[in-house]
Design a protein around this motif. Structure first.
Motif, PDB file in Angstrom:
ATOM      1  N   VAL A   1      -1.897  11.870  -3.285  1.00  0.00           N
ATOM      2  CA  VAL A   1      -1.698  10.422  -3.114  1.00  0.00           C
ATOM      3  C   VAL A   1      -0.607   9.924  -4.041  1.00  0.00           C
ATOM      4  CG1 VAL A   1      -2.774   8.163  -3.397  1.00  0.00           C
ATOM      5  CG2 VAL A   1      -4.052  10.021  -2.336  1.00  0.00           C
ATOM      6  N   ARG A   2      -0.540  10.476  -5.266  1.00  0.00           N
ATOM      7  CA  ARG A   2       0.414   9.984  -6.252  1.00  0.00           C
ATOM      8  C   ARG A   2       1.801  10.613  -6.117  1.00  0.00           C
ATOM      9  NH1 ARG A   2      -2.064   5.564  -7.019  1.00  0.00           N
ATOM     10  NH2 ARG A   2      -4.139   5.788  -7.874  1.00  0.00           N
TER      11      ARG A   2
ATOM     12  N   LEU B   1      -7.512   7.991   2.430  1.00  0.00           N
ATOM     13  CA  LEU B   1      -7.460   8.207   0.988  1.00  0.00           C
ATOM     14  C   LEU B   1      -8.631   9.047   0.508  1.00  0.00           C
ATOM     15  CD1 LEU B   1      -6.406   4.640  -0.262  1.00  0.00           C
ATOM     16  CD2 LEU B   1      -4.993   6.702  -0.248  1.00  0.00           C
TER      17      LEU B   1
ATOM     18  N   VAL C   1       0.222   3.908  -3.262  1.00  0.00           N
ATOM     19  CA  VAL C   1      -0.277   5.288  -3.222  1.00  0.00           C
ATOM     20  C   VAL C   1       0.587   6.255  -4.029  1.00  0.00           C
ATOM     21  CG1 VAL C   1      -1.448   4.999  -1.000  1.00  0.00           C
ATOM     22  CG2 VAL C   1       0.909   5.827  -1.040  1.00  0.00           C
ATOM     23  N   THR C   2       1.802   5.842  -4.391  1.00  0.00           N
ATOM     24  CA  THR C   2       2.653   6.716  -5.207  1.00  0.00           C
ATOM     25  C   THR C   2       2.898   6.142  -6.598  1.00  0.00           C
ATOM     26  OG1 THR C   2       4.650   5.683  -4.286  1.00  0.00           O
ATOM     27  CG2 THR C   2       3.837   7.686  -3.208  1.00  0.00           C
TER      28      THR C   2
ATOM     29  N   LEU D   1       0.820  -1.209   0.000  1.00  0.00           N
ATOM     30  CA  LEU D   1       0.000   0.000   0.000  1.00  0.00           C
ATOM     31  C   LEU D   1       0.856   1.262   0.000  1.00  0.00           C
ATOM     32  CD1 LEU D   1      -2.952  -1.072   2.301  1.00  0.00           C
ATOM     33  CD2 LEU D   1      -2.970  -0.696  -0.161  1.00  0.00           C
TER      34      LEU D   1
ATOM     35  N   VAL E   1      -5.861   2.252  -5.962  1.00  0.00           N
ATOM     36  CA  VAL E   1      -5.574   1.966  -4.554  1.00  0.00           C
ATOM     37  C   VAL E   1      -6.829   1.541  -3.781  1.00  0.00           C
ATOM     38  CG1 VAL E   1      -4.512   2.819  -2.444  1.00  0.00           C
ATOM     39  CG2 VAL E   1      -3.643   3.575  -4.651  1.00  0.00           C
TER      40      VAL E   1
END
Length: 201
Positions: free
Chosen positions: A179-180, A171, A103-104, A99, A110
């Protein structure tokens, strides 16, 4: 727990040969952490080299050699019982790593990763609950040991579900761009692990 301490704990009761050590270990932990015989004999060889166990006589008709604790081995296991388990070195958890990377990572859904894991963890939780119900109805000599292992697994699964709920909630409150964003060197330097390492330096 290492295999070393597990075998020493069993040998503190009475001498045993490798195959019996394996079966006793698995029976007392409900088969949660299976061992192979090669692993057992490799560990016994190291314990003998370190002066913690010694063979009892020669091999039997089937070529098996029983081992017993030496005085040094008994001192070692007596100290282990009263030594707290070290929590300073955090074990790698595949789900947490997955995880943290998801997220990146571009193109990863996700929320779907979280939902897929939650479904699997809830199924695992139901399976463990059924096992506990059956174990309560069929007590045996190792019932308490198995119950403790089972309850640890139950608590861990419940905690994982709560953590996944937290991840999903977090999230939902964050913009997709955040998040990215890949972590920077400064982010890593300010992480809890880095801060803890700096404090202990």
């Amino acid at each position: 727990m290492s295999v070393k301490q597990g075998l020493l704990a069993l040998l503190a009761e009475e001498p045993m040969y490798g195959a019996r050590l394996r079966s006793e270990f698995e029976a007392r932990t409900g088969g949660t952490w299976p061992l192979n015989v090669g692993q057992v004999y490799t560990t016994l060889a190291r314990l003998e080299r370190d002066g913690l166990v010694e063979p009892v006589g020669g091999s039997d008709d089937e070529g098996r050699i029983a081992y017993r604790l030496t005085d040094a081995g008994r001192t070692e296991i007596d100290a282990w019982w009263l030594t707290p388990v070290d929590r300073d070195s955090t074990p790698r958890d595949e789900l947490v790593i997955k995880l943290a990377l998801a997220v990146t990572a571009p193109g990863v859904d996700v929320p779907r990763v979280v939902q897929t894991q939650r479904t699997a963890t809830l199924k695992h939780l139901r399976d463990l609950t059924r096992l506990k119900s059956r174990a309560s109805d069929e007590p045996d000599a190792h019932d308490l040991a198995w119950q403790l292992v089972l309850e640890n697994l139950l608590f861990a699964a419940e905690a994982e579900v709560r953590w996944l709920d937290h991840v999903e909630s977090t999230l939902s409150r964050m913009p997709a761009a955040a998040v990215r964003r890949a972590p920077t060197v400064d982010d890593v330097a300010g992480s809890p692990a880095a801060l803890a390492k700096g404090a202990s330096a």
